[in-house]
Design a protein around this motif. Structure first.
Motif, PDB file in Angstrom:
ATOM      1  N   GLU A   1      46.185   9.097  68.233  1.00  0.00           N
ATOM      2  CA  GLU A   1      45.517   8.851  69.522  1.00  0.00           C
ATOM      3  C   GLU A   1      44.776   7.529  69.476  1.00  0.00           C
TER       4      GLU A   1
ATOM      5  N   CYS B   1      51.145  12.290  78.870  1.00  0.00           N
ATOM      6  CA  CYS B   1      50.028  11.514  78.333  1.00  0.00           C
ATOM      7  C   CYS B   1      50.548  10.226  77.681  1.00  0.00           C
TER       8      CYS B   1
ATOM      9  N   TYR C   1      49.179   8.259  75.549  1.00  0.00           N
ATOM     10  CA  TYR C   1      49.006   8.190  74.081  1.00  0.00           C
ATOM     11  C   TYR C   1      50.246   8.771  73.405  1.00  0.00           C
TER      12      TYR C   1
ATOM     13  N   ILE D   1      41.424  19.624  71.926  1.00  0.00           N
ATOM     14  CA  ILE D   1      41.330  18.603  72.964  1.00  0.00           C
ATOM     15  C   ILE D   1      42.188  18.985  74.149  1.00  0.00           C
ATOM     16  N   CYS D   2      43.401  19.363  73.865  1.00  0.00           N
ATOM     17  CA  CYS D   2      44.304  19.691  74.968  1.00  0.00           C
ATOM     18  C   CYS D   2      45.537  20.385  74.432  1.00  0.00           C
TER      19      CYS D   2
ATOM     20  N   GLN E   1      48.545  19.411  75.445  1.00  0.00           N
ATOM     21  CA  GLN E   1      49.626  18.417  75.330  1.00  0.00           C
ATOM     22  C   GLN E   1      49.837  18.042  73.858  1.00  0.00           C
ATOM     23  N   LEU E   2      48.737  17.995  73.104  1.00  0.00           N
ATOM     24  CA  LEU E   2      48.866  17.629  71.695  1.00  0.00           C
ATOM     25  C   LEU E   2      49.802  18.584  70.945  1.00  0.00           C
TER      26      LEU E   2
ATOM     27  N   TRP F   1      53.288  17.532  71.876  1.00  0.00           N
ATOM     28  CA  TRP F   1      53.533  16.204  71.296  1.00  0.00           C
ATOM     29  C   TRP F   1      53.848  16.358  69.798  1.00  0.00           C
TER      30      TRP F   1
ATOM     31  N   ILE G   1      37.766   9.398  79.478  1.00  0.00           N
ATOM     32  CA  ILE G   1      38.147   8.454  78.425  1.00  0.00           C
ATOM     33  C   ILE G   1      38.026   7.046  78.996  1.00  0.00           C
TER      34      ILE G   1
ATOM     35  N   SER H   1      46.771  10.181  82.758  1.00  0.00           N
ATOM     36  CA  SER H   1      47.413  10.755  81.575  1.00  0.00           C
ATOM     37  C   SER H   1      46.961  12.164  81.269  1.00  0.00           C
ATOM     38  N   CYS H   2      45.770  12.499  81.733  1.00  0.00           N
ATOM     39  CA  CYS H   2      45.074  13.586  81.078  1.00  0.00           C
ATOM     40  C   CYS H   2      44.675  14.709  82.037  1.00  0.00           C
TER      41      CYS H   2
ATOM     42  N   VAL I   1      43.902  17.778  81.417  1.00  0.00           N
ATOM     43  CA  VAL I   1      42.805  18.639  80.980  1.00  0.00           C
ATOM     44  C   VAL I   1      41.442  18.074  81.394  1.00  0.00           C
ATOM     45  N   MET I   2      41.351  16.756  81.467  1.00  0.00           N
ATOM     46  CA  MET I   2      40.060  16.172  81.829  1.00  0.00           C
ATOM     47  C   MET I   2      39.905  15.986  83.341  1.00  0.00           C
TER      48      MET I   2
ATOM     49  N   GLN J   1      44.183   6.041  80.443  1.00  0.00           N
ATOM     50  CA  GLN J   1      43.595   5.541  79.204  1.00  0.00           C
ATOM     51  C   GLN J   1      44.543   4.607  78.466  1.00  0.00           C
TER      52      GLN J   1
HETATM   53  S1  SF4 Z   1      43.195  14.955  75.774  1.00  0.00           S
HETATM   54 FE1  SF4 Z   1      44.249  13.882  77.404  1.00  0.00          FE
HETATM   55  S2  SF4 Z   1      44.439  11.796  76.667  1.00  0.00           S
HETATM   56 FE2  SF4 Z   1      43.945  13.062  74.893  1.00  0.00          FE
HETATM   57  S3  SF4 Z   1      45.922  13.588  73.993  1.00  0.00           S
HETATM   58 FE3  SF4 Z   1      45.376  15.221  75.429  1.00  0.00          FE
HETATM   59  S4  SF4 Z   1      46.354  14.650  77.339  1.00  0.00           S
HETATM   60 FE4  SF4 Z   1      46.299  12.839  76.065  1.00  0.00          FE
END
Ligand code: SF4
Ligand code: SF4
Lengths: 438, 326
Positions: free
Chosen positions: A80, A110, A112, A149-150, A152-153, A156, A297, A376-377, A379-380, A406
């Motif tokens: 990230e 996302c 990143y 964090i989310c 998506q990670l 990914w 972010i 991108s995000c 969750v936020m 971001q």
């Molecule tokens: S928290 Fe948001 S910016 Fe960070 S990896 Fe997850 S989706 Fe991407």
């Protein structure tokens, strides 16, 4: 009278890139930044050397309990943070194009992840592209994953694992809809931590040392304290720093939280801030007419534009959610389970989120909030409208939102940012005048 | 209580715009709109599993936006290899039960739970049977019909639906098998709605012979084990036995293989990936299973599913081309 200093030296990167990319400074680079640059170099160089020696190197999610690999003496890199570096140096374009082109991913994902998935496929020789940093994010042998964090990670890293054919060591941290971590979560996360330590030792041939763990925990705790303290010093009026500068130091926490080198960086940073306070100086380049908080972010590709615009209106960003992002304090492995379970957005149910922000707005004397709607995000962003509404009503502080990303430079409009800031300034001005009239 | 599925629908967004950004998926946008505008009035509670980032946030939006319908979050474990995930999930189920009891004033008992599990398992088997039987009668079970049978399950009491579906199957079996000249496809994704979209398949000589849709056969693939402890424990074990779903962490990106297997079993000519707009969990899977399918010799077409958007012209053209190519 306060001194004002030129700003452009300080808006460089979220840390790892600091040494490489900063434009020519008008004032000497603060020693803390020099130390940070050295630390970053060491991080990548050590990983490269470890690879050369045939040791296993990992990639990790940014809020993984890094005290574990640190205790084991493993070399870990942080995608990230690395993707943010590529974005801030305006090098993301070919990655985004390739990700949405040859790799066939949706542009909704996302950025990143998009940058990193392409980077990984180049390292894996499945894609061709000249890597702008020469491939210093060396190819990993394993992945360390948490979903605090989310979600998506998780996806990914599933893809990285398949692409690179490497194992994932995963701690499922379970989102907290309640304002506390349930005991059932602590038990589940703790069991995973125990298993992960065993599995990681077996995979890497390292062994766990409780004494070493205690030392690392202590370093980590000290670093978290110093980090938060540097943010807290921004409560001085006017603030001793241009708030965006603190973003530069994030890599000390993201990538090196359990290292003494971060203690050195952060002690130096604290000393520099204290000196500013003592001397009545600030690195904010103009008079601090308004104090605001930043939600979300950083918009890395347009950090300089953000800063230039804010400077124009005398708006200093004195608070952001990064301040408490690594306030992960605990004393044992159960505590670690609880702390990482409530870290980052995992503990951001709306009430906790609002309470945290309300406290920050008060503490730092913020007159407004700038809210980054980060494409991108999800969750936020997906609960942010309600949070901002309630926060604004409770705190009596206006907010302005702008669309950005971001890491994907395509999702931002300079004109929109400026207009939104103008609007916010207008309201903050009226509020100020009304207050003065009272 | 009768559980119902909230899968959004065709809605004009007004109120939801104050809660969700434009890039939240259409299902959640519509659900939010229906919650806010009173369409969902009458529900005693809504259970929201936080299996994607949008759903995480939906728990909070619902909590404040629709306070008249209590929100019960459930956070499923994703590290299913960890034996501790079972006890954790049981405790999540228990929390759900506590809130449901508070809302309804009724208590669950073990016998009723075990009986319900049996009904659900029977229902799963019926739905699988229906899916197979339908393939011999594609003249009657058109894509829209098939979807209607599948979706209706969300709005009947389970025992009632379990009684209806075998009737359909039996009636189909009394008819001679129909030799379908159309091309046969498998659908993958979250949902394939609305009916207009399914009609386009038929118009272009495509019939649906199986699916991996979250709204359809993913619901029925995995039975709850008959043994393994009390009802709640067995339900938790069922979660751990699920596979091939974008919303459940699994290594190896297994969907390509799963879809190829579905094609083989159902003699399908290709796969249509119904990619829900802004659904990131699906978007991460799609490039892999598409590549795996192609490598396995199965053509694949990806279309974007967005029931908030009424325009289907582009999709029509693409489906037509795909059909011709098959
Ligand atoms: S928290 Fe948001 S910016 Fe960070 S990896 Fe997850 S989706 Fe991407
Ligand atoms: S899984 Fe996809 S379709 Fe379902 S709520 Fe999440 S984003 Fe929407």
């Amino acid at each position: 009278m306060r001194e004002t200093q030129a700003d452009q030296a300080k808006i460089s990167t979220p840390g790892e890139q600091a040494a490489a990319s900063a434009p020519k400074p008008r004032r000497p680079k603060p020693k803390s930044m020099v130390l940070l640059g050295e630390q970053t170099e060491a991080l990548f160089e050590n990983a490269r050397l470890a690879k050369e020696r045939g040791e296993k190197v990992g990639w990790s999610a940014s809020i993984f309990p890094q005290e574990i690999p640190e205790t084991l003496g493993l070399n870990i890199l942080y995608p990230e943070n690395h993707s943010a570096g590529i974005a801030v140096r305006h090098q993301a374009d070919p990655f985004l194009q390739k990700c949405e082109g040859a790799l066939g991913y949706s542009n909704d994902l996302c950025a990143y992840a998009k940058v990193n998935l392409v980077y990984a496929s180049v390292l894996n020789e499945e894609s061709e592209m000249e890597l702008p940093d020469g491939g210093r994010l060396v190819k990993p042998d394993f992945l360390l994953l948490t979903n605090n964090i989310c979600n998506q990670l998780t996806k990914w890293y599933e893809n990285l694992a398949r692409e690179l054919d490497i194992p994932v060591f995963f701690i499922d941290t379970c989102y907290n809809p309640s304002d506390y971590v349930t005991e059932s979560r602590v038990r589940y996360v703790r069991a995973q931590i125990d298993q992960l330590i065993r599995d990681l030792c077996e995979f890497t041939g390292k062994s766990w040392d409780d004494e070493r763990f205690k030392e690392i925990m202590e370093i980590s705790r000290r670093n978290s304290y110093l980090w938060e303290r540097s943010y807290n010093l921004m409560d001085c009026k006017p603030a001793p720093l241009s708030g965006f500068e603190l973003f530069n130091y994030m890599s000390a926490m993201v990538c090196n939280r359990g290292k003494e080198s971060s203690t050195a960086v952060l002690e130096q940073l604290n000393a520099e801030i204290e000196e500013h306070i003592r001397e009545g100086t600030s690195t904010f380049p103009t008079e601090e007419a308004f104090r605001v908080s930043w939600d979300g972010i950083a918009c890395w590709p347009y950090l300089s534009h953000n800063l230039r615009t804010l400077k124009k209106y005398g708006v200093n960003m004195v608070a952001s959610s990064y301040g408490k992002a690594w306030a992960i304090n605990y004393e044992d492995l159960d505590g670690m389970a609880r702390a990482y379970c409530f870290a980052s957005t995992n503990g951001d149910n709306a009430t906790t989120m609002i309470a945290r922000r309300l406290e920050a707005l008060k503490k730092f004397g913020c007159e407004g909030t700038i809210y980054h709607v980060n494409r991108s995000c999800k969750v936020m962003d997906c609960q942010m409208m309600e949070v901002q509404r309630q926060l604004s009503a409770q705190a009596g502080v206006p907010f302005a939102s702008f669309n950005g990303d971001q890491a994907d430079y395509r999702n931002y409009s300079e004109a929109q940012f400026e207009t939104r800031i103008q609007g916010l300034v207008e309201i903050m001005k009226q509020n100020k005048e009304a207050k003065a009239d009272d | 209580m009768i559980p119902m599925g909230l899968w959004g629908g065709q809605a004009e967004l007004k109120l939801a715009k104050s809660y969700l950004p434009a890039f939240a998926c259409p299902i959640m946008q519509a659900d939010m709109e229906f919650g806010l505008n009173g369409t969902y009035e009458g529900l005693s509670a809504v259970i929201i599993p936080t299996i994607c980032d949008t759903l995480r946030c939906m728990t909070q939006n619902w909590r404040f936006g629709v306070p008249t319908i209590p929100m019960i979050p459930i956070v499923y474990p994703q590290n299913r290899k960890s034996p501790a995930s079972v006890d954790y999930l049981i405790s999540e189920y228990e929390t759900v039960l506590t809130v449901l009891s508070t809302v309804t004033g009724k208590m669950m008992n073990e016998a009723a739970l075990c009986e319900t599990i049996e009904i659900y398992n029977t229902h799963n088997a019926m739905m699988r049977e229906f899916s197979r039987a339908a393939n011999d009668h594609l003249d009657i079970i058109t894509p829209v019909e098939r979807h209607t049978v599948m979706k209706s399950a969300f709005f009947y009491e389970k025992s009632e639906h379990t009684a209806i579906v075998p009737n359909i199957v039996e009636n189909l079996k009394t008819l001679p098998a129909y030799c379908c000249p159309d091309k046969r496809v498998i659908l993958s994704g979250i949902t394939c709605e609305p009916d207009e979209l399914l009609e386009i398949l038929r118009e272009n000589g495509l019939c649906v012979v199986g699916d991996d849709l979250a709204q359809e056969m993913r619901q029925y693939r995995t039975d709850t084990p008959e043994k393994g402890g009390g009802g709640l424990r067995r339900l938790a074990l069922q979660w751990n036995n699920r596979y091939g779903c974008s919303l459940i962490h699994e290594l190896g990106k297994p969907r390509g293989k799963l879809l190829a297997e579905l094609c083989r079993e159902n003699e399908a000519d290709g796969v249509i990936c119904c990619l829900m707009k802004f659904c990131d969990p699906e978007e991460y899977d799609q490039p892999y299973y598409e590549a795996d399918l192609r490598a396995g010799g199965y053509p694949c077409l990806t279309v974007e599913v967005d029931h908030l958007n009424a325009g289907y012209e582009q999709i029509r053209t693409r489906i037509q081309t795909f059909s011709e190519m098959l």
